[in-house]
Structure formats: structure tokens, C-alpha cells
Design an enzyme around this catalytic site. Structure first.
Site, PDB file in Angstrom:
ATOM      1  N   GLY A 128       1.155  -1.634   4.417  1.00  0.00           N
ATOM      2  CA  GLY A 128       1.451  -0.275   4.008  1.00  0.00           C
ATOM      3  C   GLY A 128       2.400   0.438   4.938  1.00  0.00           C
ATOM      4  O   GLY A 128       3.588   0.595   4.658  1.00  0.00           O
ATOM      5  N   ARG A 178       2.512  18.971   1.895  1.00  0.00           N
ATOM      6  CA  ARG A 178       2.958  20.237   1.306  1.00  0.00           C
ATOM      7  C   ARG A 178       2.101  20.670   0.120  1.00  0.00           C
ATOM      8  O   ARG A 178       2.365  21.701  -0.483  1.00  0.00           O
ATOM      9  CB  ARG A 178       4.406  20.096   0.820  1.00  0.00           C
ATOM     10  CG  ARG A 178       5.427  20.212   1.905  1.00  0.00           C
ATOM     11  CD  ARG A 178       5.509  21.679   2.369  1.00  0.00           C
ATOM     12  NE  ARG A 178       6.411  21.814   3.489  1.00  0.00           N
ATOM     13  CZ  ARG A 178       7.693  22.191   3.379  1.00  0.00           C
ATOM     14  NH1 ARG A 178       8.205  22.449   2.203  1.00  0.00           N
ATOM     15  NH2 ARG A 178       8.436  22.296   4.443  1.00  0.00           N
ATOM     16  N   THR A 213      -8.132   2.946   8.686  1.00  0.00           N
ATOM     17  CA  THR A 213      -9.322   2.106   8.783  1.00  0.00           C
ATOM     18  C   THR A 213      -9.348   1.440  10.157  1.00  0.00           C
ATOM     19  O   THR A 213      -8.389   0.776  10.545  1.00  0.00           O
ATOM     20  CB  THR A 213      -9.286   1.026   7.680  1.00  0.00           C
ATOM     21  OG1 THR A 213      -8.911   1.668   6.463  1.00  0.00           O
ATOM     22  CG2 THR A 213     -10.629   0.362   7.516  1.00  0.00           C
ATOM     23  N   HIS A 262      -3.417  -5.096   7.994  1.00  0.00           N
ATOM     24  CA  HIS A 262      -3.582  -3.978   8.912  1.00  0.00           C
ATOM     25  C   HIS A 262      -2.677  -4.133  10.128  1.00  0.00           C
ATOM     26  O   HIS A 262      -2.803  -5.085  10.889  1.00  0.00           O
ATOM     27  CB  HIS A 262      -5.030  -3.782   9.379  1.00  0.00           C
ATOM     28  CG  HIS A 262      -5.293  -2.334   9.675  1.00  0.00           C
ATOM     29  ND1 HIS A 262      -4.866  -1.732  10.814  1.00  0.00           N
ATOM     30  CD2 HIS A 262      -5.875  -1.366   8.927  1.00  0.00           C
ATOM     31  CE1 HIS A 262      -5.194  -0.446  10.767  1.00  0.00           C
ATOM     32  NE2 HIS A 262      -5.795  -0.191   9.639  1.00  0.00           N
ATOM     33  N   ARG A 275      -7.573  12.491   1.379  1.00  0.00           N
ATOM     34  CA  ARG A 275      -6.496  12.995   2.256  1.00  0.00           C
ATOM     35  C   ARG A 275      -5.110  12.565   1.787  1.00  0.00           C
ATOM     36  O   ARG A 275      -4.129  13.197   2.134  1.00  0.00           O
ATOM     37  CB  ARG A 275      -6.728  12.558   3.695  1.00  0.00           C
ATOM     38  CG  ARG A 275      -6.559  11.073   3.924  1.00  0.00           C
ATOM     39  CD  ARG A 275      -6.564  10.749   5.388  1.00  0.00           C
ATOM     40  NE  ARG A 275      -7.869  10.921   5.986  1.00  0.00           N
ATOM     41  CZ  ARG A 275      -8.251  10.277   7.098  1.00  0.00           C
ATOM     42  NH1 ARG A 275      -7.401   9.473   7.713  1.00  0.00           N
ATOM     43  NH2 ARG A 275      -9.447  10.423   7.580  1.00  0.00           N
ATOM     44  N   ARG A 302      -9.785   7.712  -0.626  1.00  0.00           N
ATOM     45  CA  ARG A 302     -10.755   8.072   0.421  1.00  0.00           C
ATOM     46  C   ARG A 302     -11.663   9.189  -0.066  1.00  0.00           C
ATOM     47  O   ARG A 302     -11.264  10.001  -0.907  1.00  0.00           O
ATOM     48  CB  ARG A 302     -10.020   8.520   1.688  1.00  0.00           C
ATOM     49  CG  ARG A 302      -9.200   7.403   2.337  1.00  0.00           C
ATOM     50  CD  ARG A 302      -8.594   7.880   3.648  1.00  0.00           C
ATOM     51  NE  ARG A 302      -9.598   7.950   4.678  1.00  0.00           N
ATOM     52  CZ  ARG A 302      -9.745   7.043   5.666  1.00  0.00           C
ATOM     53  NH1 ARG A 302      -8.926   6.014   5.738  1.00  0.00           N
ATOM     54  NH2 ARG A 302     -10.688   7.181   6.548  1.00  0.00           N
ATOM     55  N   ASN A 327       0.852  -1.189   0.000  1.00  0.00           N
ATOM     56  CA  ASN A 327       0.000   0.000   0.000  1.00  0.00           C
ATOM     57  C   ASN A 327       0.892   1.245   0.000  1.00  0.00           C
ATOM     58  O   ASN A 327       1.722   1.413   0.904  1.00  0.00           O
ATOM     59  CB  ASN A 327      -0.892  -0.043   1.257  1.00  0.00           C
ATOM     60  CG  ASN A 327      -1.820   1.140   1.351  1.00  0.00           C
ATOM     61  OD1 ASN A 327      -1.418   2.263   1.115  1.00  0.00           O
ATOM     62  ND2 ASN A 327      -3.059   0.897   1.725  1.00  0.00           N
ATOM     63  N   GLU A 356     -10.387 -10.162   3.259  1.00  0.00           N
ATOM     64  CA  GLU A 356      -9.130  -9.760   3.879  1.00  0.00           C
ATOM     65  C   GLU A 356      -9.410  -9.686   5.366  1.00  0.00           C
ATOM     66  O   GLU A 356     -10.240  -8.883   5.809  1.00  0.00           O
ATOM     67  CB  GLU A 356      -8.660  -8.399   3.358  1.00  0.00           C
ATOM     68  CG  GLU A 356      -7.350  -7.969   4.032  1.00  0.00           C
ATOM     69  CD  GLU A 356      -6.818  -6.643   3.521  1.00  0.00           C
ATOM     70  OE1 GLU A 356      -7.093  -6.255   2.375  1.00  0.00           O
ATOM     71  OE2 GLU A 356      -6.122  -5.986   4.310  1.00  0.00           O
ATOM     72  N   HIS A 365       0.867   6.210   1.977  1.00  0.00           N
ATOM     73  CA  HIS A 365       1.611   7.174   2.788  1.00  0.00           C
ATOM     74  C   HIS A 365       2.714   7.904   2.036  1.00  0.00           C
ATOM     75  O   HIS A 365       3.263   8.886   2.542  1.00  0.00           O
ATOM     76  CB  HIS A 365       2.118   6.509   4.072  1.00  0.00           C
ATOM     77  CG  HIS A 365       0.956   6.176   4.960  1.00  0.00           C
ATOM     78  ND1 HIS A 365      -0.070   7.061   5.171  1.00  0.00           N
ATOM     79  CD2 HIS A 365       0.617   5.059   5.642  1.00  0.00           C
ATOM     80  CE1 HIS A 365      -0.978   6.509   5.945  1.00  0.00           C
ATOM     81  NE2 HIS A 365      -0.589   5.284   6.241  1.00  0.00           N
ATOM     82  N   HIS A 371      -5.816   3.523  -1.407  1.00  0.00           N
ATOM     83  CA  HIS A 371      -7.146   3.774  -0.847  1.00  0.00           C
ATOM     84  C   HIS A 371      -7.561   5.168  -1.290  1.00  0.00           C
ATOM     85  O   HIS A 371      -6.982   6.157  -0.855  1.00  0.00           O
ATOM     86  CB  HIS A 371      -7.075   3.675   0.683  1.00  0.00           C
ATOM     87  CG  HIS A 371      -8.396   3.803   1.368  1.00  0.00           C
ATOM     88  ND1 HIS A 371      -8.539   3.604   2.716  1.00  0.00           N
ATOM     89  CD2 HIS A 371      -9.638   4.112   0.915  1.00  0.00           C
ATOM     90  CE1 HIS A 371      -9.812   3.766   3.058  1.00  0.00           C
ATOM     91  NE2 HIS A 371     -10.494   4.093   1.983  1.00  0.00           N
ATOM     92  N   GLU A 430      -8.634   0.151  -2.623  1.00  0.00           N
ATOM     93  CA  GLU A 430      -9.415   0.089  -1.377  1.00  0.00           C
ATOM     94  C   GLU A 430     -10.421   1.209  -1.434  1.00  0.00           C
ATOM     95  O   GLU A 430     -10.065   2.344  -1.786  1.00  0.00           O
ATOM     96  CB  GLU A 430      -8.479   0.378  -0.197  1.00  0.00           C
ATOM     97  CG  GLU A 430      -8.034  -0.829   0.539  1.00  0.00           C
ATOM     98  CD  GLU A 430      -7.212  -0.404   1.745  1.00  0.00           C
ATOM     99  OE1 GLU A 430      -7.611   0.495   2.489  1.00  0.00           O
ATOM    100  OE2 GLU A 430      -6.142  -0.988   1.894  1.00  0.00           O
TER     101      GLU A 430
HETATM  102  N1  PXP Z   1      -5.711  -3.537   4.543  1.00  0.00           N
HETATM  103  C1  PXP Z   1      -6.698  -2.598   4.644  1.00  0.00           C
HETATM  104  C2  PXP Z   1      -8.085  -2.980   4.263  1.00  0.00           C
HETATM  105  C3  PXP Z   1      -6.411  -1.285   5.074  1.00  0.00           C
HETATM  106  O1  PXP Z   1      -7.390  -0.365   5.176  1.00  0.00           O
HETATM  107  C4  PXP Z   1      -5.067  -0.946   5.365  1.00  0.00           C
HETATM  108  C5  PXP Z   1      -4.728   0.455   5.768  1.00  0.00           C
HETATM  109  O2  PXP Z   1      -4.831   1.302   4.670  1.00  0.00           O
HETATM  110  C6  PXP Z   1      -4.092  -1.959   5.225  1.00  0.00           C
HETATM  111  C7  PXP Z   1      -4.448  -3.236   4.838  1.00  0.00           C
HETATM  112  C8  PXP Z   1      -2.647  -1.676   5.498  1.00  0.00           C
HETATM  113  O3  PXP Z   1      -2.488  -1.413   6.844  1.00  0.00           O
HETATM  114  P1  PXP Z   1      -1.090  -0.883   7.363  1.00  0.00           P
HETATM  115  O4  PXP Z   1      -0.874   0.461   6.723  1.00  0.00           O
HETATM  116  O5  PXP Z   1      -1.275  -0.819   8.841  1.00  0.00           O
HETATM  117  O6  PXP Z   1      -0.073  -1.880   6.920  1.00  0.00           O
END
Ligand code: PXP
Length: 238
Positions: free
Chosen positions: A213, A18, A101, A191, A49, A45, A7, A151, A10, A43, A70
Site C-alpha cells: 500500500g 479535508r 497495523t 507490510h 479513519r 477500520r 492497498n 499473510e 491512503h 481496510h 482487511e
Molecule cells: N498487509 C496488511 C495486513 C496490512 O495491514 C497492511 C497495511 O494496511 C499492508 C499489508 C500494507 O502495508 P504497507 O502500507 O506498509 O504496504
């Protein structure tokens, strides 16, 4: 062999701090793929963001592995998904105030609307995964509404304070994964997974993929994204 989807949200979080054009999650995704990522996750959103519509559209053109979008199950994002056609979508709950999430999608509560939503995505040849808590009732409904995959939310495992609690949460994940497998669903986990807590998953055949991520991007800031991805991939398949 279990796979790793990375992911890159970030990278966009840093850019949006910025409101300029770097670092670019599209470049990060390409480097993650070169380092062995099996898929790229973003993702989109509702509040935009981090990932922007432009990122998603460019990633659709550049990702060579598979693109996992996502998204919340809303009409606005559905229209975008049907137009951009990621390889798969992961439906997640979304709240404006949350930092990330916070929990699995309550599929049991939204059964009827989810069924139609999933059908629409699948009729556009988009594979559908549901992000759910490792609970038997949620997994049963995930199958009933026609999902291809679940998942399993690993947040409570990742946040466990003691070793005993982590083991209990891990066993819950295993039980849920086996139930989903028996129902014919593909099983992923994600997650809060990091370079330490992923070790408990080594050698487990219950999980086909991991979605990671924050820990990879956090390490990438210090050692580079290629090394960060390679190091995680090596832990998943030692
Ligand atoms: N899976 C899902 C469904 C998520 O919402 C996220 C966070 O964006 C992740 C995995 C990845 O989580 P992490 O950033 O904590 O690795």
C-alpha cells in the site's frame, strides 16, 4: 507468477484530511487494475479513519480483479463483510492508537473464537487469510482454525537496519512460508514492502502474492498511480 494486490487506503487518507469527496479510492482502484494490479485491498477500520462504508460498497460493484477486505475480527465488521461479500478477507489485529497495523494477529491466543468467525465467513463463500508474524506456532494454529491463507508480516524485515539483519529476517520469512506451504496454506507477504526491499523476494516461489500500500501510493502522488503500480509489478516479476 507471484501477484500484486494494491492497498488504496491512503488515497482515502488524503480525502479524509479535508472530509470532502476527492481523491476517490474507487477511481484509484480502477486505475491500479488497469495498470496490472491483481487485486485491490481496503481496510475498513472501526474508527473509519480512511476507508468508508461507501467505498467498500462501491468497490464491490466496480473491482474487476478481486476485492480483499482487511478487517478486525469484530461482530460489526463481520456483519458488513457478510453483506458486502468481498472475494476474501484478511483478518488483522486493530488498535485505535496505532498509525498502521503493528503486528500479526495472535491466532494462538484467540483460537476458539477465530475458528467460528472463519467458518462464518467461509460459509458465505469468502476466502479467509490471516495476517500473522512469521512464527511456527502461529502458522500451525492458522491451519488448525481453518484459514485458507496466511499473510506473513514483513514489518520486521522492512524495518531491519543492517543488511545482515535484513537477511536474517528474510530467512525467517522463507522458513515460515515453507512451513505454511507444506500445510497447504496459500502464502502472501505484506507490510512495509517498498521498491527497494521487494528486490530480495525476486524469483522466490514461496510467496504467491504481495500486499502493498503505502510505498505505491507515496510514489503515485509524484508519478501517477498507473506508473507506480507498473513499476512495482515489474519488480515482483522482473
Ligand atoms: N498487509 C496488511 C495486513 C496490512 O495491514 C497492511 C497495511 O494496511 C499492508 C499489508 C500494507 O502495508 P504497507 O502500507 O506498509 O504496504
Amino acid at each position: 507468477m507471484p501477484q500484486l494486490e494494491v492497498n488504496v487506503d491512503h488515497i482515502a487518507t488524503l480525502r479524509q484530511a479535508r472530509l470532502i469527496d476527492e481523491p476517490d479510492p474507487v477511481t484509484a482502484a480502477a486505475l491500479a487494475e488497469l495498470a496490472g494490479a491483481d487485486g485491490i485491498i481496503v481496510h475498513l477500520r472501526e474508527d473509519r479513519r480512511h476507508i468508508q462504508d461507501r467505498d467498500l460498497r462501491l468497490l464491490r460493484q466496480t473491482v474487476k480483479t478481486r476485492l480483499n477486505l482487511e478487517m478486525a475480527a469484530t461482530p460489526e465488521i463481520l456483519a458488513i463483510a457478510l453483506e458486502v461479500k468481498p472475494d476474501l478477507v484478511t483478518l488483522v489485529p486493530e488498535k485505535r492508537q496505532e498509525l498502521t497495523t503493528e503486528g500479526g494477529l495472535d491466532v494462538a491466543r484467540y483460537k476458539a473464537p477465530l475458528k467460528d468467525y472463519i467458518k462464518e465467513l467461509q460459509s458465505a463463500e469468502i476466502y479467509v487469510s490471516l495476517f500473522v508474524d512469521p512464527k511456527a506456532a502461529q502458522i500451525e494454529v492458522a491451519k488448525a482454525v481453518g484459514a485458507d491463507c496466511v499473510e506473513l508480516h514483513t514489518g520486521t524485515y522492512a524495518e531491519a537496519i543492517t543488511v545482515a539483519e535484513a537477511e536474517t529476517r528474510f530467512q525467517e520469512l522463507l522458513t515460515a512460508a515453507r512451513q505454511a506451504q507444506q500445510l497447504g496454506l496459500k502464502v502472501k507477504a505484506g507490510h512495509g514492502l517498498n521498491y527497494r526491499n521487494i528486490k530480495r523476494f525476486q524469483g522466490r516461489t514461496e510467496f504467491a502474492e504481495y500486499s502493498i500500500g503505502h510505498s505505491i501510493i507515496a510514489r503515485a502522488v509524484l508519478v501517477g498511480i498507473e506508473r507506480a503500480v507498473r513499476e512495482m509489478a515489474a519488480l515482483i516479476n522482473p
